[in-house]
Enzyme design. Structure first.
Site, PDB file in Angstrom:
ATOM      1  N   THR A 166       0.825  -1.202   0.000  1.00 15.60           N
ATOM      2  CA  THR A 166       0.000   0.000   0.000  1.00 15.60           C
ATOM      3  C   THR A 166       0.863   1.257   0.000  1.00 15.60           C
ATOM      4  OG1 THR A 166      -0.030   0.165   2.417  1.00 15.60           O
ATOM      5  CG2 THR A 166      -1.750  -1.164   1.405  1.00 15.60           C
TER       6      THR A 166
ATOM      7  N   ARG B  63      -7.645   6.852   4.790  1.00 17.28           N
ATOM      8  CA  ARG B  63      -8.243   6.219   5.972  1.00 17.28           C
ATOM      9  C   ARG B  63      -8.799   4.835   5.633  1.00 17.28           C
ATOM     10  NH1 ARG B  63     -11.574   9.889  10.212  1.00 17.28           N
ATOM     11  NH2 ARG B  63      -9.852  11.145  11.000  1.00 17.28           N
TER      12      ARG B  63
ATOM     13  N   ASP C  89      -4.015   4.246  14.007  1.00 14.67           N
ATOM     14  CA  ASP C  89      -4.102   3.280  12.910  1.00 14.67           C
ATOM     15  C   ASP C  89      -5.325   2.381  13.111  1.00 14.67           C
ATOM     16  OD1 ASP C  89      -3.551   1.473  10.843  1.00 14.67           O
ATOM     17  OD2 ASP C  89      -1.392   1.630  11.173  1.00 14.67           O
TER      18      ASP C  89
ATOM     19  N   LYS D  91      -4.955 -14.210  14.451  1.00 18.83           N
ATOM     20  CA  LYS D  91      -6.013 -15.178  14.750  1.00 18.83           C
ATOM     21  C   LYS D  91      -5.849 -16.433  13.901  1.00 18.83           C
ATOM     22  CE  LYS D  91     -11.007 -15.862  14.829  1.00 18.83           C
ATOM     23  NZ  LYS D  91     -12.351 -15.237  14.856  1.00 18.83           N
TER      24      LYS D  91
ATOM     25  N   HIS E 234      26.548   1.365  41.921  1.00 19.22           N
ATOM     26  CA  HIS E 234      25.297   1.201  42.665  1.00 19.22           C
ATOM     27  C   HIS E 234      24.306   2.327  42.362  1.00 19.22           C
ATOM     28  CE1 HIS E 234      27.541  -1.908  44.629  1.00 19.22           C
ATOM     29  NE2 HIS E 234      28.414  -1.033  45.093  1.00 19.22           N
TER      30      HIS E 234
ATOM     31  N   ARG F 255      13.786  21.564  43.441  1.00 19.96           N
ATOM     32  CA  ARG F 255      14.416  20.415  44.098  1.00 19.96           C
ATOM     33  C   ARG F 255      14.748  19.360  43.069  1.00 19.96           C
ATOM     34  NH1 ARG F 255      11.624  16.890  48.923  1.00 19.96           N
ATOM     35  NH2 ARG F 255      10.858  15.663  47.174  1.00 19.96           N
TER      36      ARG F 255
END
Length: 509
Positions: A31, A61, A123, A135, A270, A505
């Site tokens: 596409t 779309r 999308d 699926k 550390h 801070r």
């Protein structure tokens, strides 16, 4: 001829993948922009509209939301009635789907994104195709990760895709689309006090680890799809990374991210720096950071915010290190570092203040906050003492303020020449951190006299200032905000020190 449908927004590796499919006899259906990219590379492409016999609509779309596509994806090859239906309608089965989705998360991460632009980057067709293929994964292979392209080609050239691989790729699809939908949901969900009322998403196991913080704990690295995050980690050499290595290298790259232009280096032990500096070159920055505390640097993690060249790699030759991490390495630097076979060499992008959320786990839940972003502006800074900082002190104060935010609280950092010379971290009282920073400086041969001091939080009492003054510190930068600010400022004035209050801070718990 087997048929693959390819439609991707992330085009990494897609040309080589499509070329590989064509070489082994596959037909490519594609596409829009993906089709144009493949044609430009000489890959023969069948446009989707020739299959659907319908043009793209509504500014793109609608293009793949069509029975000619989804019937080709969902038809079970082991059911004769499904195959007769395809034949009756002239539908050719699709055997592989390589799709990744519109970059919704990258779009909404932009500070200037409009709501309309965000919505257009949701999308619809991509997730539909992926879910259809997943699926029906026994017959249609869904490929959502560009990093999987080489493995897929290798298996196809060998003749088939094992059932367990098909199931694993299907699982990736549902994790991917679930995470994608969760990002959209978070974007659209009303917020409470600036944070979403519900959080969701999925994590993918990227790297199994030998063990966690201790050998009795199982561990693995799980990643999100956040750009410029740990998902983009690339190990170039050395032993496998450990749980603690990953914590340290993440903290290390955060430590150097405050300097987007100048070469900066941090050495982490550390998850807190034992050395940090900026320099004229990467090698200079490393040498300065190492000078902070060469003793503690042994077995540390070194991070640089720029490409590592041969000179920098050679400067590390005689020091035992666990990890060196940077955005990239020159080939000559990799060759020099290869002499240290066990040294882990890691490429990881620097994150310069991208917006996002920070999660910390607690039993049965998560604490969530805005990710800390260093603010380099000086809005709200105030000189509160009778003496103002000199130009040299200003330079060091700015450096120290940028550096102290990466130190575990209570954090005190002494600096001279835009290099840390003493660091006090993780103490239960701020005066103890002041004492420790001075002690560490002297222990490593640095004279604190004439240096500046940065504190990540306010001084609750004047005792921390007195400790600094006794060591010869001449200027202090700190957030302010204590009930005893007047006492703290008065102590600085008594000793002729300059003090800047930032009003911000930088606590790192």
């Amino acid at each position: 001829m087997p048929r693959a449908l390819i439609s991707v927004s992330d085009k990494r590796g897609i040309v080589a993948f499509a070329q590989g499919l064509v070489e082994i006899g596959w037909e490519i259906l594609s596409t829009g922009g993906t089709a144009a990219t493949l044609r430009a590379a000489g890959v023969p492409v069948l446009p989707v509209e020739e299959v659907t016999r319908s043009p793209e609509m509504l500014d793109g779309r609608v293009k793949t939301l069509h029975p000619m596509i989804h019937a080709a994806l969902l038809a079970r090859r082991d059911l004769p009635e499904h195959m007769r239906t395809l034949e009756a309608h002239g539908i050719v089965p699709i055997d592989l789907v390589a799709v990744n989705l519109y970059p919704f998360r990258a779009t909404i991460a932009r500070s200037d994104v409009s709501f309309e632009d965000a919505i257009e980057n949701i999308d619809i067709g991509g997730p539909s195709m992926l879910r259809s293929a997943a699926k029906n994964h026994d017959f249609v292979l869904p490929v959502v990760e560009p990093t999987d392209y080489p493995d897929v080609l290798t298996m196809l050239r060998a003749g088939s895709i094992p059932a367990d691989c098909r199931r694993a790729y299907a699982a990736k699809v549902f994790a991917h689309t679930g995470d994608y939908d969760a990002a959209i949901s978070r974007f659209l969900t009303p917020v409470e006090d600036g944070l979403p009322s519900r959080l969701g998403g999925s994590l993918e196991r990227m790297l199994p680890l030998r063990y966690g913080e201790n050998p009795s704990q199982r561990a693995a690295l799980y990643v999100t799809e956040e750009p410029r995050g740990v998902r983009d980690l690339k190990q170039r050499q050395g032993k496998e990374l450990s749980f603690n290595n990953i914590l340290d290298l993440d903290a290390a790259m955060a430590s150097v991210s405050a300097w987007p232009v100048r070469p900066a280096c941090a050495i982490i032990k550390h998850t807190t720096p034992c050395g940090i500096a900026v320099g004229g070159t990467p090698a200079d920055a490393f040498a300065r950071a190492l000078a902070t505390d060469p003793q503690s640097a042994f077995g540390g993690v070194v991070a640089l915010n720029t490409v590592v060249d041969r000179a920098t790699a050679e400067a590390m030759r005689d020091l035992f290190l666990e990890v060196v991490v940077a955005p990239s390495f020159h080939e000559e630097a990799l060759q020099a570092l290869a002499r240290k076979k066990n040294l882990r060499v890691v490429e990881l992008p620097v994150s310069h203040g991208e917006a996002g959320l920070d999660y910390k786990s607690v039993r049965g839940g998560f604490l969530v906050q805005d990710r800390f972003r260093f603010d380099s502006t000086e809005d709200g800074w105030r000189i509160t003492t009778g003496r103002s900082p000199t130009d040299e002190e200003w330079s060091d104060l700015r450096f120290a303020w940028a550096a102290v935010g990466s130190v575990k609280s209570n954090a005190i950092l002494l600096a001279r020449g835009e290099t840390a010379i003493g660091i006090g971290a993780g103490q239960m009282s701020r005066v103890d951190s002041s004492f420790l920073a001075v002690h560490k400086a002297r222990q490593q041969g640095h004279d604190p006299k004439g240096a500046v001091l940065a504190s990540d939080g306010f001084f609750p009492f004047a005792d921390g200032v007195e400790e600094a003054a006794a060591a010869g510190i001449t200027a202090i930068i700190q957030p302010g905000g204590s009930l005893r600010d007047d006492d703290v400022i008065a102590a600085a004035d008594r000793h002729g020190m300059a003090m800047v209050l930032t009003g911000k801070r930088q606590f790192r718990h």
